[in-house]
Structures are given as C-alpha cells and as structure tokens.
Design a protein around this motif. Sequence first.
Motif, PDB file in Angstrom:
ATOM      1  N   PRO A 140      -5.952  -9.359  -6.769  1.00 40.93           N
ATOM      2  CA  PRO A 140      -5.670  -8.426  -5.879  1.00 40.93           C
ATOM      3  C   PRO A 140      -6.564  -8.879  -4.432  1.00 40.93           C
ATOM      4  CG  PRO A 140      -7.438  -7.783  -7.501  1.00 40.93           C
ATOM      5  CD  PRO A 140      -6.674  -9.089  -8.119  1.00 40.93           C
ATOM      6  N   LEU A 141      -6.495  -8.230  -3.418  1.00 47.09           N
ATOM      7  CA  LEU A 141      -7.514  -8.342  -2.277  1.00 47.09           C
ATOM      8  C   LEU A 141      -8.384  -7.198  -1.928  1.00 47.09           C
ATOM      9  CD1 LEU A 141      -4.749  -9.812   0.420  1.00 47.09           C
ATOM     10  CD2 LEU A 141      -5.777 -11.119  -1.663  1.00 47.09           C
ATOM     11  N   VAL A 142      -9.449  -7.487  -1.451  1.00 45.27           N
ATOM     12  CA  VAL A 142     -10.283  -6.450  -1.001  1.00 45.27           C
ATOM     13  C   VAL A 142     -10.805  -6.750   0.644  1.00 45.27           C
ATOM     14  CG1 VAL A 142     -12.344  -5.052  -1.319  1.00 45.27           C
ATOM     15  CG2 VAL A 142     -11.021  -5.740  -3.145  1.00 45.27           C
ATOM     16  N   VAL A 143     -10.373  -5.915   1.429  1.00 43.08           N
ATOM     17  CA  VAL A 143     -10.571  -5.824   3.018  1.00 43.08           C
ATOM     18  C   VAL A 143     -11.047  -4.541   3.299  1.00 43.08           C
ATOM     19  CG1 VAL A 143     -10.036  -7.082   5.171  1.00 43.08           C
ATOM     20  CG2 VAL A 143      -8.822  -7.873   2.757  1.00 43.08           C
ATOM     21  N   GLY A 144     -12.065  -4.530   3.921  1.00 39.49           N
ATOM     22  CA  GLY A 144     -12.441  -3.451   4.696  1.00 39.49           C
ATOM     23  C   GLY A 144     -12.601  -1.926   3.989  1.00 39.49           C
ATOM     24  N   GLY A 145     -12.633  -2.286   2.798  1.00 36.27           N
ATOM     25  CA  GLY A 145     -12.839  -0.837   1.883  1.00 36.27           C
ATOM     26  C   GLY A 145     -11.698  -0.425   1.286  1.00 36.27           C
ATOM     27  N   THR A 146     -10.528  -1.635   1.241  1.00 36.71           N
ATOM     28  CA  THR A 146      -9.419  -1.040   0.445  1.00 36.71           C
ATOM     29  C   THR A 146      -8.811  -2.359  -0.144  1.00 36.71           C
ATOM     30  OG1 THR A 146      -8.552   0.325   2.439  1.00 36.71           O
ATOM     31  CG2 THR A 146      -6.881  -0.562   0.834  1.00 36.71           C
ATOM     32  N   MET A 147      -8.581  -2.231  -1.258  1.00 36.83           N
ATOM     33  CA  MET A 147      -7.948  -3.221  -2.196  1.00 36.83           C
ATOM     34  C   MET A 147      -6.432  -3.131  -2.284  1.00 36.83           C
ATOM     35  SD  MET A 147      -8.242  -3.677  -6.519  1.00 36.83           S
ATOM     36  CE  MET A 147      -9.921  -4.003  -6.381  1.00 36.83           C
ATOM     37  N   TYR A 148      -5.553  -4.227  -2.168  1.00 39.21           N
ATOM     38  CA  TYR A 148      -4.300  -4.513  -2.117  1.00 39.21           C
ATOM     39  C   TYR A 148      -3.760  -5.264  -3.235  1.00 39.21           C
ATOM     40  CZ  TYR A 148      -5.546  -3.067   2.694  1.00 39.21           C
ATOM     41  OH  TYR A 148      -6.056  -2.447   3.825  1.00 39.21           O
ATOM     42  N   LEU A 149      -2.916  -4.681  -4.031  1.00 36.80           N
ATOM     43  CA  LEU A 149      -2.258  -5.382  -5.050  1.00 36.80           C
ATOM     44  C   LEU A 149      -0.690  -5.246  -5.309  1.00 36.80           C
ATOM     45  CD1 LEU A 149      -2.806  -6.422  -8.091  1.00 36.80           C
ATOM     46  CD2 LEU A 149      -2.937  -3.950  -8.976  1.00 36.80           C
ATOM     47  N   PRO A 150      -0.074  -6.583  -5.595  1.00 32.40           N
ATOM     48  CA  PRO A 150       1.429  -6.215  -5.843  1.00 32.40           C
ATOM     49  C   PRO A 150       1.361  -6.015  -7.392  1.00 32.40           C
ATOM     50  CG  PRO A 150       0.597  -8.537  -5.849  1.00 32.40           C
ATOM     51  CD  PRO A 150      -0.531  -7.691  -5.394  1.00 32.40           C
ATOM     52  N   THR A 151       2.098  -5.195  -7.748  1.00 29.41           N
ATOM     53  CA  THR A 151       2.356  -4.927  -9.256  1.00 29.41           C
ATOM     54  C   THR A 151       3.885  -5.462  -9.698  1.00 29.41           C
ATOM     55  OG1 THR A 151       3.666  -2.884  -9.184  1.00 29.41           O
ATOM     56  CG2 THR A 151       1.409  -2.459  -8.852  1.00 29.41           C
ATOM     57  N   PRO A 152       4.105  -5.912 -10.817  1.00 26.99           N
ATOM     58  CA  PRO A 152       5.274  -6.577 -11.376  1.00 26.99           C
ATOM     59  C   PRO A 152       6.232  -5.562 -11.521  1.00 26.99           C
ATOM     60  CG  PRO A 152       3.981  -6.291 -13.071  1.00 26.99           C
ATOM     61  CD  PRO A 152       3.091  -5.940 -12.181  1.00 26.99           C
ATOM     62  N   TYR A 153       6.172  -4.127 -10.962  1.00 24.90           N
ATOM     63  CA  TYR A 153       7.088  -3.137 -11.028  1.00 24.90           C
ATOM     64  C   TYR A 153       7.718  -2.933  -9.617  1.00 24.90           C
ATOM     65  CZ  TYR A 153       4.931  -2.843 -15.429  1.00 24.90           C
ATOM     66  OH  TYR A 153       4.109  -2.965 -16.764  1.00 24.90           O
ATOM     67  N   GLY A 154       7.670  -3.718  -8.778  1.00 27.55           N
ATOM     68  CA  GLY A 154       8.203  -3.719  -7.751  1.00 27.55           C
ATOM     69  C   GLY A 154       7.640  -3.071  -6.582  1.00 27.55           C
ATOM     70  N   ARG A 155       6.090  -2.764  -6.598  1.00 28.67           N
ATOM     71  CA  ARG A 155       5.503  -1.860  -5.701  1.00 28.67           C
ATOM     72  C   ARG A 155       4.140  -2.704  -5.301  1.00 28.67           C
ATOM     73  NH1 ARG A 155       2.827   1.448  -8.258  1.00 28.67           N
ATOM     74  NH2 ARG A 155       3.270   3.508  -7.391  1.00 28.67           N
ATOM     75  N   ILE A 156       3.718  -2.287  -3.890  1.00 29.74           N
ATOM     76  CA  ILE A 156       2.537  -2.758  -3.436  1.00 29.74           C
ATOM     77  C   ILE A 156       1.713  -1.703  -3.296  1.00 29.74           C
ATOM     78  CG2 ILE A 156       1.666  -4.331  -1.626  1.00 29.74           C
ATOM     79  CD1 ILE A 156       3.877  -5.645  -2.929  1.00 29.74           C
TER      80      ILE A 156
END
Length: 775
Positions: free
Chosen positions: A102-118
């Motif tokens: 995952p990434l964490v930038v400016g108070g938000t975490m961003y994660l790609p899941t293996p279920y086709g969702r960001i």
Amino acid sequence: MKLLRCGPDGKVMIVRAGSVAGALFAIMLAGACAQLPTPETPALSPDWPSVNKGADAQRYSPLAQITPANVHQLRPAWVYHMRPPAAAGQSPSRLQHSQAIPLVVGGTMYLPTPYGRIVALDPSSGAEKWVFALPNNDRASLRGVSYWSGDAQSPPAIIVGTRAGKLYSLSARDGKPYAGFGESGVVDLKTPEVMHTGPAATYILPSPPLIYKNLIITGAGPGEGPGGSTGGRGPAGDTRAWDARSGKLVWTFHSVPRPGELGHDTWGGDSAHHRSGANVWGYMTVDEDRGILYMPFGAPNNDRIGTDRPGNNLFSSSLVAVEADTGKYLWHFQIVHHDVWDIDTQAPPMLLDVKRGGKTIPAVASVNKNALMFIFNRVTGEPIFGVEERPVPQSTIPGEQSSPTQPFPVLPEPLSQNTLSRDNLYKDTPEHKAYCEQLVDDNAMIMGEVPYTPNVLDRYVVSLPGTQGGVNYYGGAFDPRHGLFVVNVSNLAQPMRIVRNADGSYVNSGPLAGTRRFGNPDNNLPCGPTPWGQLVAVDVNSGKIAWRSTLGITESLPAGKQNTGRPGLGGPIITAGGLTFVGATDDSRFRAFETQTGREIWTYKLPASAEATPITYAGEGGKQFVAVTATGGGLIGAKLESDTLIAFALSGSDQSLISRNRSGAPGAKDQVPSRHATAPASRSTAQATTPPDTHDFPAGEGRDLTLRVCSTCHSAGIISAQRLARTDWDRIVQTMANQGAAATDAELATITEYLVKSFPPADSAATAEGGGTAP
C-alpha cells in the motif's frame, strides 16, 4: 505564527515567522530534527508515497517511535479484508493471492486488491474512503499502484497498471478516472509497436510504474518461457514513458536492440527479431537529481534454452542506465550472459552512497536471483569493488552456445548458497534425509556443484540458487546511518530438465521440472542445505557481510530442529528506530530485527504468510504504524488462507484503535477492528486465443479453457508435465491469474477441476514435488 519544518541539514527551518511560543516549539523540534537523516542520508517523509518508499528504493523511514526497547508492545491496530462480501444468494469469491504494497500519502492509504478493486483507506482506522472497480474482469498490478503528485494544471492521481495491459489514472481525491488521460482515464499499453504477434497475446503490467516528474515509466509483462513452435517470439519487453497528464507516449527504450542499435550484434542471425522477454517485470529506480533511470531487465524468451538465440543477448539480464527524460542510453552491465537459468535482474536497483578511500561515491546496488550483489558507480557504471569474468561449465545440449564466462563480484561474497552436492543435502532428521537422497538417486539428478551449472538434455539438474533466488524482485532495504544493506534470501533449489519437442525445439519439462521445487510437497520441506531462509546485512562501505540471521522456522520438525529458516517472497524495510521489519516467509510470521546486530526481537503469527514488503507511516496524531498484506498463496508453497491487510501500532496509547469487532461495532478491547470491502461492480469475461501446444491434454470439461488461459505465459508442455495435489493446483491457478492470465472466478474453478482430474499426483515420492517459479 511560525511554520516550522526540518531542513535538509537536519536543523529547524523557519518557513514563516511568528510568536514566542513558536520559538519554544522550535527548540523542541530541533531535537527531533537532529534524529532525522543528514545530507548523507536524505530526510524522508513520514508517509510511504511509493512501493519502495522513494525513487532510490532504500525503503528507509525516519520514524522512530517504535524501537527495540518497545517493539514487544506492537499489536494489530486494524485489519482490512480485501475480499468483497458476497451478493445476496451468492457464494463469496475465491480467495486471491496478493503481493501488494500500500501507499500512504497525505492522510490516505491507497491499495490495489486482487479482487479487481482499488481502494482508498483511512490509514489510522482502515475505513474505506473510496473504491474504484476495474471493468471487464481486470486486475491491478500484483504488487501495487503509483502516486503522481500532479502539477499546476492537474491534481494528484493514482496510476494503476493492470493484467490486461491497461494504464489508469484515477483522482487521488475520489477515485474517478481522469477524462483527459488517454480515453476516459485509461491508456491501452498493447500498442502495435510492442504487440508483434497480435493484440490477443498476453501483455500485463506486473509491477507498478515508476513516476518521474510528469512521466509514468512502465515496464512490461509479455509472458515468459514459451516453447514449441512459437520459440521466443512475442510481445516486446520494451520500457516506455508516458505523459502523466495526457497519457501520450513520450519515449521507448528497446530492450532487444533493433538493427543499427547498440547490442544488436549480440543476437546471432535474426534471433533478435520480435524476441520477447528481456523485460522489466520488477522495479525501476531513478536518480532524481541527475535524471538517470535504472532499469533491471529479465531473461529473454525462452528463458531455459537459448539454441535459437546465440550470443550474449543484450539487454537481457542486465542493469541499464538511461536519461530519464528521453530514454537515451548511458551505460549498462550484463549480470548474466546468454541467460538460460531464468536468473533475471528484477530487484529494484538501489541508489546509495559508498564511503571508500576518503570519498563518497554515488552508487547503485543490484541483487538478483543468483544471489550476487554488484555495486556500481551509478554515474559511470564502473564496479566499485571489482568484477571478474570467471570460466563456467559449458552446455552439452546440441546447438546451445553458452557463454564461456560469467561476471562475479569480487565483493560482496554470495548472499546465499550457490553450490549443491550430495554432501550438503538436508541431513537433520533421518526421515527427510532419506527422502531427499532417494529423490536424487531415483531420478539420477545432477547436482550444481559450481555456479552456473548448465542444463542438460533428458537429465535433471538441480542448482542453488534456483529460480526463486537468492534474491527475487523485492530487493533489500538500506540503513544510511550505518551503511547497511539488508535483504532476505532463500536457499530453494529447483530441478530443470531439457527435452526435445517433436518439432526439434527444446523445452524445460518433466514430472519434476517446470514449476516444481526441490523438496517434499507433502510437508513442504526443501531438500537443500539449511538455512532455507536468511536475513543478510552487507556493509556497503567495505563490501563485507556484517551479519547473517536465520529467517523463519519449520514447525512440523521436531523441537530443537525447527530453526531452519524458510523461503519467502517480499522484502524488508528499515526505520530510524533501529528496526528491520520483514514478513515474506511461508511460516506466516511477521518479524522485527535489530538492524545493527541482526538479532530477532519480535515475532507475530499472521493469519497467512505475508508475501509482500511491509510499510511504515505516521497516522493520526503522529502515531507510527507498520502495515503488511498477508494472504498466503503464491509460489513458495504457503497456503492461500486470508485476504487481509494488517496495520500494527504500539498498544496502550490509543485504546480505541483496538476496541472494534469485525463488523466495526464496539467490542472487547482485545479484539482487532476489522474492515470489509464493499461489493464490486459486475465484470465481463476477458478473451484470449488458443495456443498451438495441445498435446498431452486429455479430453474433458475445461480442456480448451485451460489451454486458452494457462498457456499464455508458459508452454502447455510445462503444465502437462506436472503431477500435483488439489491444493497445489489451486494455488498455482490463483497465482497464474494474478500474474496475467485472464479468467473469471468461475473459469478459474473449472481450470482447477480439470487439472486436478487430468494431472493428479504420481504415486512415487520421487515424482512428487511442490512449489513454483517466482516471476
């Protein structure tokens, strides 16, 4: 008021002047600034803005709240479940393997899941902020996404590469595609310039792209190791740069040189024409100050036999430096000449400084599956500790022209074991010792007693390291204060056997070849020497090994014999608090080591193996978190048994972080807050073509589907040579899907059933081996 921050010299920088109270705060801040890295060890953000932390891939965080003295207080703070809940009246989707960082930038975490969702999450609680569902049954890059900070005209974006060869630009604020990027927020990477064999061929983005200024720099996943009549022809493995605002192509670097380009003469005859492979499927790095991009290229196709590609084959298995703005060639070093071992050069080329002879040398370090660490001057490409071309054994396969020498660094010494003989097979328990000796004897295996032992015709060859490595795509971490490069290594061999196809071509095939490991699949015990996994530290200023520590345990062995180490995928991170965190191993543990000594000081049992690199970041109130994806599955034999992203923090300072049950409602204090994904949008089925290799596949439901889906990356002959149990077939099918095969969950289930029925385990222990290659 005063606006204060730490300056690049480790001192307080006053951005705006103001009150006396601000001056008092500046005195307090000065102490904190002094703990941050100095110009020799650049100050880093408390966020985690890219998969390898920074463009240099050092994976070093200045956070120091968690230390060797208090790490024992580390507890799960929240858990996010990536698998969406089932719709009414439907069964949950199958568990999927993830290596996502995952990434964490400016108070938000961003994660790609293996279920086709960001997904975008609150990094302090795991609560969802927004969700983007990829259309058409697509999946995001297996290992993460990228963050572009935007410019005066464009707000920040999340850049997503997919297994269908798409490149998405999503608003970091709300997850909506940017209309001005390509066609409605998506660029099709499968352009005619790289799709030599047509648009239906597999072309994925296995790892997230690198962001430099306003460029999105992509590697390639054109499939690997095709055999039979297709040879090694297919999509190009070229590296390309795209405008982050418009999605337009800016430059292309040809990984296999075209006529008239440097290196074309290293491909005999017309073997360079439409040659596939030689691609960056791992991570790139960039020296932002100098504008130099470092690309680690993998082996060419076919990656086990090179009879149709005489020569050293540039730029395969090479580290290549180019101008990041233009893609113009600067220098290269080929790690493996004429690669027929699938060595690859995929770990991120780490940028660091080496202090030697009273000088500070800007360096780039490359570690690979062969467990050799090369350290170069990153401006000139000159080896800092010397490199020797040493004679290696020559191939006896008709038509194979192996290189008479291979490069070896004078220092450091090999990071993992690189020789295997009957004398150093596993010996610690009589039962497994007997199994391993019988496995070798019954199959007349040739042991790789020297590095680069070549494959032979119709005989199994087993060498260390195997195609798992050594070191794989994840690479290491760097402590700039002490000059320590830390990386986890595996000692996991893999049998190979070259056989001749009916058309005269060659392929790696046989009941023990293909994707099988050297060990007992029933208990997942390797047959090579222990430790099967280690954490290793290199002093980059001397080139010497600073320490080695066993990484992982084997609980199935008797007490007193469990400290074997375990193979793994996923790398370490290092913090200013003096800790190295690493998951990786197939024993489902998450660990912390004291960075200076290599002493293991904290261990946590996860719900599944964490085959991903962890991250650390500052959450709400400056609280330090450490997070890791833990699903199991993959290609090291670990069970696929979870869908979790777990965030840890020190216990006691905020009890609300550990007082919610799985539904998010208030619960007992010893329960971990658990977040579930929201339901995904519907998807359609992706299509692919049926490859020509169809022999040895019995008739039955799922045959055509299996050939269509499973043969896009590896030859059908490799698949049909396997004899595996249901759990192993299921694990391989799921991993295959996450690495480029296009199929729905229902189709994957059909494929698994067909493989279980058609290729069951052999009765003899000598022909039953588990595992798989780690691309």
